[in-house]
Scaffold this motif. Structure first.
Motif, PDB file in Angstrom:
ATOM      1  N   ALA A   1       0.846  -1.191   0.000  1.00 37.30           N
ATOM      2  CA  ALA A   1       0.000   0.000   0.000  1.00 37.30           C
ATOM      3  C   ALA A   1       0.885   1.246   0.000  1.00 37.30           C
ATOM      4  O   ALA A   1       1.863   1.317   0.738  1.00 37.30           O
ATOM      5  N   VAL A   2       0.525   2.196  -0.845  1.00 36.22           N
ATOM      6  CA  VAL A   2       1.235   3.484  -0.924  1.00 36.22           C
ATOM      7  C   VAL A   2       0.280   4.568  -0.408  1.00 36.22           C
ATOM      8  O   VAL A   2      -0.868   4.625  -0.859  1.00 36.22           O
ATOM      9  N   PRO A   3       0.660   5.363   0.550  1.00 39.67           N
ATOM     10  CA  PRO A   3       1.979   5.494   1.189  1.00 39.67           C
ATOM     11  C   PRO A   3       2.142   4.649   2.468  1.00 39.67           C
ATOM     12  O   PRO A   3       3.186   4.770   3.104  1.00 39.67           O
ATOM     13  N   HIS A   4       1.152   3.851   2.820  1.00 41.43           N
ATOM     14  CA  HIS A   4       1.219   3.162   4.120  1.00 41.43           C
ATOM     15  C   HIS A   4       2.457   2.280   4.252  1.00 41.43           C
ATOM     16  O   HIS A   4       3.200   2.365   5.236  1.00 41.43           O
ATOM     17  N   ASP A   5       2.689   1.409   3.272  1.00 37.49           N
ATOM     18  CA  ASP A   5       3.836   0.492   3.344  1.00 37.49           C
ATOM     19  C   ASP A   5       5.117   1.115   2.803  1.00 37.49           C
ATOM     20  O   ASP A   5       6.215   0.841   3.280  1.00 37.49           O
ATOM     21  N   VAL A   6       4.961   1.912   1.779  1.00 39.58           N
ATOM     22  CA  VAL A   6       6.144   2.564   1.195  1.00 39.58           C
ATOM     23  C   VAL A   6       5.740   3.937   0.656  1.00 39.58           C
ATOM     24  O   VAL A   6       4.705   4.078  -0.013  1.00 39.58           O
ATOM     25  N   ARG A   7       6.528   4.943   1.033  1.00 39.76           N
ATOM     26  CA  ARG A   7       6.310   6.297   0.535  1.00 39.76           C
ATOM     27  C   ARG A   7       7.208   6.517  -0.678  1.00 39.76           C
ATOM     28  O   ARG A   7       8.347   6.042  -0.696  1.00 39.76           O
ATOM     29  N   ILE A   8       6.691   7.267  -1.644  1.00 39.23           N
ATOM     30  CA  ILE A   8       7.444   7.452  -2.893  1.00 39.23           C
ATOM     31  C   ILE A   8       7.431   8.925  -3.280  1.00 39.23           C
ATOM     32  O   ILE A   8       6.368   9.542  -3.368  1.00 39.23           O
ATOM     33  N   ILE A   9       8.630   9.457  -3.528  1.00 39.23           N
ATOM     34  CA  ILE A   9       8.728  10.834  -4.039  1.00 39.23           C
ATOM     35  C   ILE A   9       9.638  10.853  -5.254  1.00 39.23           C
ATOM     36  O   ILE A   9      10.658  10.168  -5.285  1.00 39.23           O
TER      37      ILE A   9
ATOM     38  N   ALA B   1      28.641  31.333 -13.174  1.00 40.03           N
ATOM     39  CA  ALA B   1      28.166  31.251 -11.800  1.00 40.03           C
ATOM     40  C   ALA B   1      26.692  31.630 -11.678  1.00 40.03           C
ATOM     41  O   ALA B   1      26.266  32.174 -10.678  1.00 40.03           O
ATOM     42  N   GLU B   2      25.909  31.384 -12.730  1.00 41.90           N
ATOM     43  CA  GLU B   2      24.456  31.577 -12.680  1.00 41.90           C
ATOM     44  C   GLU B   2      23.873  31.038 -11.382  1.00 41.90           C
ATOM     45  O   GLU B   2      24.104  29.871 -11.045  1.00 41.90           O
ATOM     46  N   PRO B   3      23.094  31.823 -10.671  1.00 41.30           N
ATOM     47  CA  PRO B   3      22.462  31.256  -9.469  1.00 41.30           C
ATOM     48  C   PRO B   3      21.430  30.199  -9.882  1.00 41.30           C
ATOM     49  O   PRO B   3      20.755  30.360 -10.891  1.00 41.30           O
ATOM     50  N   PRO B   4      21.305  29.114  -9.100  1.00 36.73           N
ATOM     51  CA  PRO B   4      20.350  28.082  -9.482  1.00 36.73           C
ATOM     52  C   PRO B   4      18.911  28.576  -9.329  1.00 36.73           C
ATOM     53  O   PRO B   4      18.615  29.381  -8.450  1.00 36.73           O
ATOM     54  N   LEU B   5      18.028  28.086 -10.195  1.00 37.40           N
ATOM     55  CA  LEU B   5      16.614  28.458 -10.136  1.00 37.40           C
ATOM     56  C   LEU B   5      15.927  27.655  -9.033  1.00 37.40           C
ATOM     57  O   LEU B   5      16.307  26.516  -8.746  1.00 37.40           O
ATOM     58  N   PRO B   6      14.909  28.230  -8.408  1.00 42.53           N
ATOM     59  CA  PRO B   6      14.274  27.544  -7.267  1.00 42.53           C
ATOM     60  C   PRO B   6      13.396  26.356  -7.688  1.00 42.53           C
ATOM     61  O   PRO B   6      12.828  26.341  -8.771  1.00 42.53           O
ATOM     62  N   VAL B   7      13.337  25.384  -6.805  1.00 44.36           N
ATOM     63  CA  VAL B   7      12.446  24.227  -7.003  1.00 44.36           C
ATOM     64  C   VAL B   7      11.387  24.250  -5.902  1.00 44.36           C
ATOM     65  O   VAL B   7      11.505  24.999  -4.944  1.00 44.36           O
ATOM     66  N   GLU B   8      10.344  23.442  -6.051  1.00 43.40           N
ATOM     67  CA  GLU B   8       9.367  23.375  -4.967  1.00 43.40           C
ATOM     68  C   GLU B   8       8.788  21.973  -4.828  1.00 43.40           C
ATOM     69  O   GLU B   8       8.776  21.193  -5.786  1.00 43.40           O
ATOM     70  N   LEU B   9       8.344  21.682  -3.615  1.00 39.82           N
ATOM     71  CA  LEU B   9       7.733  20.391  -3.345  1.00 39.82           C
ATOM     72  C   LEU B   9       6.296  20.416  -3.857  1.00 39.82           C
ATOM     73  O   LEU B   9       5.556  21.356  -3.596  1.00 39.82           O
ATOM     74  N   ARG B  10       5.922  19.378  -4.606  1.00 42.73           N
ATOM     75  CA  ARG B  10       4.545  19.260  -5.086  1.00 42.73           C
ATOM     76  C   ARG B  10       3.940  18.018  -4.438  1.00 42.73           C
ATOM     77  O   ARG B  10       4.347  16.889  -4.751  1.00 42.73           O
ATOM     78  N   LEU B  11       2.989  18.216  -3.544  1.00 42.35           N
ATOM     79  CA  LEU B  11       2.462  17.092  -2.772  1.00 42.35           C
ATOM     80  C   LEU B  11       1.408  16.309  -3.541  1.00 42.35           C
ATOM     81  O   LEU B  11       0.510  16.888  -4.138  1.00 42.35           O
ATOM     82  N   GLY B  12       1.533  14.986  -3.526  1.00 48.57           N
ATOM     83  CA  GLY B  12       0.503  14.107  -4.078  1.00 48.57           C
ATOM     84  C   GLY B  12       0.079  13.134  -2.989  1.00 48.57           C
ATOM     85  O   GLY B  12       0.248  13.419  -1.804  1.00 48.57           O
ATOM     86  N   TRP B  13      -0.435  11.976  -3.374  1.00 47.18           N
ATOM     87  CA  TRP B  13      -0.879  11.016  -2.359  1.00 47.18           C
ATOM     88  C   TRP B  13       0.131   9.891  -2.132  1.00 47.18           C
ATOM     89  O   TRP B  13      -0.100   9.001  -1.332  1.00 47.18           O
ATOM     90  N   THR B  14       1.278   9.938  -2.844  1.00 49.74           N
ATOM     91  CA  THR B  14       2.226   8.814  -2.739  1.00 49.74           C
ATOM     92  C   THR B  14       3.147   8.920  -1.527  1.00 49.74           C
ATOM     93  O   THR B  14       3.978   8.051  -1.298  1.00 49.74           O
ATOM     94  N   THR B  15       3.030  10.020  -0.767  1.00 52.53           N
ATOM     95  CA  THR B  15       3.824  10.134   0.466  1.00 52.53           C
ATOM     96  C   THR B  15       2.888  10.380   1.649  1.00 52.53           C
ATOM     97  O   THR B  15       3.324  10.684   2.728  1.00 52.53           O
TER      98      THR B  15
END
Lengths: 331, 331
Positions: free
Chosen positions: A256-264, A317-331
């Motif tokens: 069962a996801v996420p109960h038995d294993v979480r996935i990102i 030395a370009e500064p890195p562009l930002p990333v973001e967490l996108r929540l679903g049901w797999t975690t």
């Protein structure tokens, strides 16, 4: 009448589109009669080259070579689509070079692009030790790839992304985290962040790497073996397709996801978001990566054309562009 | 030493890669001294242009324009990757034109490709009423798209695929089948097959079309509304991404797949097979579609170059390539 196009000018003047292009570029043999007819048609129709058509006028080739592993991968497909779009806005065209994880092919393409006098190159492959970039006399920009001291790199913040993903897995209760990545080299910031965060919690960071060039069926077999043997209750895959393979394995083996294993996962391409919005992932700013790479390469092309001082020794030395967490049901 | 490349010849002769290319093409001003140095380097290194490098010699541009909606879609990404690969094998390069479901942009690109004297065009968009293809003087090949009486179409067997999918859904026990497709026009053979097969069983064929140009969030909302309002127990989506959206809806709304609702897609791109191998789908021969399109367009280009009789008035009647059912757990 809609905005007149080249072929309207050609039809009005009774010549081919190629001939109109020659007149616009003042190139090749043209009789005075033809030149006059084309110019008359242009003025009678009110033709004004704009948008994409600007590229016809006055530049050497107005073509930028775009080297990627393959556009069949949704991340690279979306990246190339973004690159192609911004190039079109700036009056350039994209010559596509799929390298299929093959360094020899990449070297061939690099030769070919230079011989065809493209104006610049954007490269984003995983091949190492491709000769030729150092010798290239063209403006080159790399996307998420280190190929030489003076070649600017556009990338998003892989270290922050790795931290976000790992901290999220642990916050949800993961005790035995597993990282699955392509190659576990020193420059892999997502893996470095995973190790840091996991070790800081006193847990053991387990990392497995399948290798970019491993064909998909073998890759799947490897991943399934690791999942079974590690018994991980949380998996951080550094690309979404691998995360989806883990999800499929959970389905097949009755976990069962996420109960038995979480996935990102990682990337957040539109295709994956559309097809599988339930996948928790780290969203890269793919369109901005493509757009920024185009800005850098076109600025360099046009600075050279203007004989200005060379731009951007510091753009590496370009500064890195930002990333973001996108929540679903797999975690 | 590895097979010598253009830049080896250039280095050996002490000239630029561009100069070597000019000598090979016998084009542009070259001093006798430079010409001799390059030819000496070629002979001393044993350089022989082959593979991709053949395209440098003797052709007008060796570029084929490839017009698609967007390579960010995994089906088109894989198609373009296949096209690009086969073009490289035949010594041509791909100029990528993402049209983003925008007919005006497609018309601009068509102009641009002709003005840049590409040697041919492969087109696979959904836009209708794009002017210019009829007037184009270049070899053109369409993939799964009807744009003119004399333009050959490469496609797979949409009618057989539609039948396979529908018969499979019904054989598994579906009583209220729903077809979700992009546009429900007369040329949609997958929809026609769905209607035929469903009606032959005495059931009502329910068809909904979301429109290619509908942005993804609205598309998802439409599809979820239709699923709720029709109460379908079996869904045939004419592309895999739509099928995955249906699967996600089932997950969100607590419907068991395939028990409560059976789902079958269409396309079978590698990305979807990799990420979601459990999806039952109709597999298109994507690599063969791309390869066949390249064969047709390059054969036409080279026949024209040889001043042979025009090829392929009858190639417009290309037999469709076969498709096959790929079973997953969603049906």
């Amino acid at each position: 009448m809609a905005r007149p196009k080249l072929h309207d000018v050609a039809a009005h003047a009774g010549v081919s589109v190629t001939t109109v292009s020659r007149v616009l570029n003042n190139r090749g043999y043209l009789s005075d009669d033809v030149r006059t007819r084309v110019n008359t048609a242009i003025s009678e129709l009110g033709y004004r080259p704009d948008g994409i058509a600007r590229s016809l006028i006055g530049r050497k080739s107005a073509i930028v070579g775009v080297i990627v592993p393959t556009v069949a991968d949704p991340f690279f497909g979306e990246l190339v689509s973004a690159i192609e779009n911004r190039l079109a806005e700036r009056g350039y065209k994209a010559m596509l070079c799929d390298c299929q994880e093959n360094a020899a092919r990449e070297a061939d393409y690099l030769d070919l692009l230079q011989a065809n006098r493209v104006d610049g190159i954007i490269t984003s492959t995983h091949n190492r030790d491709v000769e030729g970039y150092g010798k290239a006399e063209l403006p080159i920009v790399a996307v998420d790839r280190r190929i030489g001291a003076h070649i600017p790199i556009v990338r998003s913040d892989n270290r922050a992304g790795g931290r976000l993903a790992t901290e999220h897995l642990l916050a949800r209760g993961t005790r035995t985290p597993l990282l699955i990545t392509a190659t576990d080299h020193a420059g892999n910031d997502r893996a470095a962040a995973f190790r840091e965060v996991v070790a800081a919690r006193g847990l053991e960071p387990v990392v497995r790497a399948y290798g970019y060039a491993t064909p998909f069926p073998q890759r799947r077999a490897l991943i399934e073996t690791w999942l079974a043997e590690t018994g991980a209750d949380g998996v951080f895959a550094t690309d979404d397709l691998t995360a989806l393979m883990v999800l499929e394995w959970a389905h097949k083996t009755g976990r069962a996801v996420p109960h038995d294993v979480r996935i990102i996962g990682y990337d957040g391409s539109a295709a994956v978001r559309l097809g599988m919005p339930g996948l928790t992932t780290v969203q890269q700013p793919i369109a901005q990566l493509g757009a920024r790479a185009v800005e850098l390469v076109v600025d360099r092309i046009e600075a050279e054309a203007d004989d200005e001082a060379e731009v951007g020794a510091d753009t590496a030395a370009e500064p890195p562009l930002p990333v973001e967490l996108r929540l679903g049901w797999t975690t």
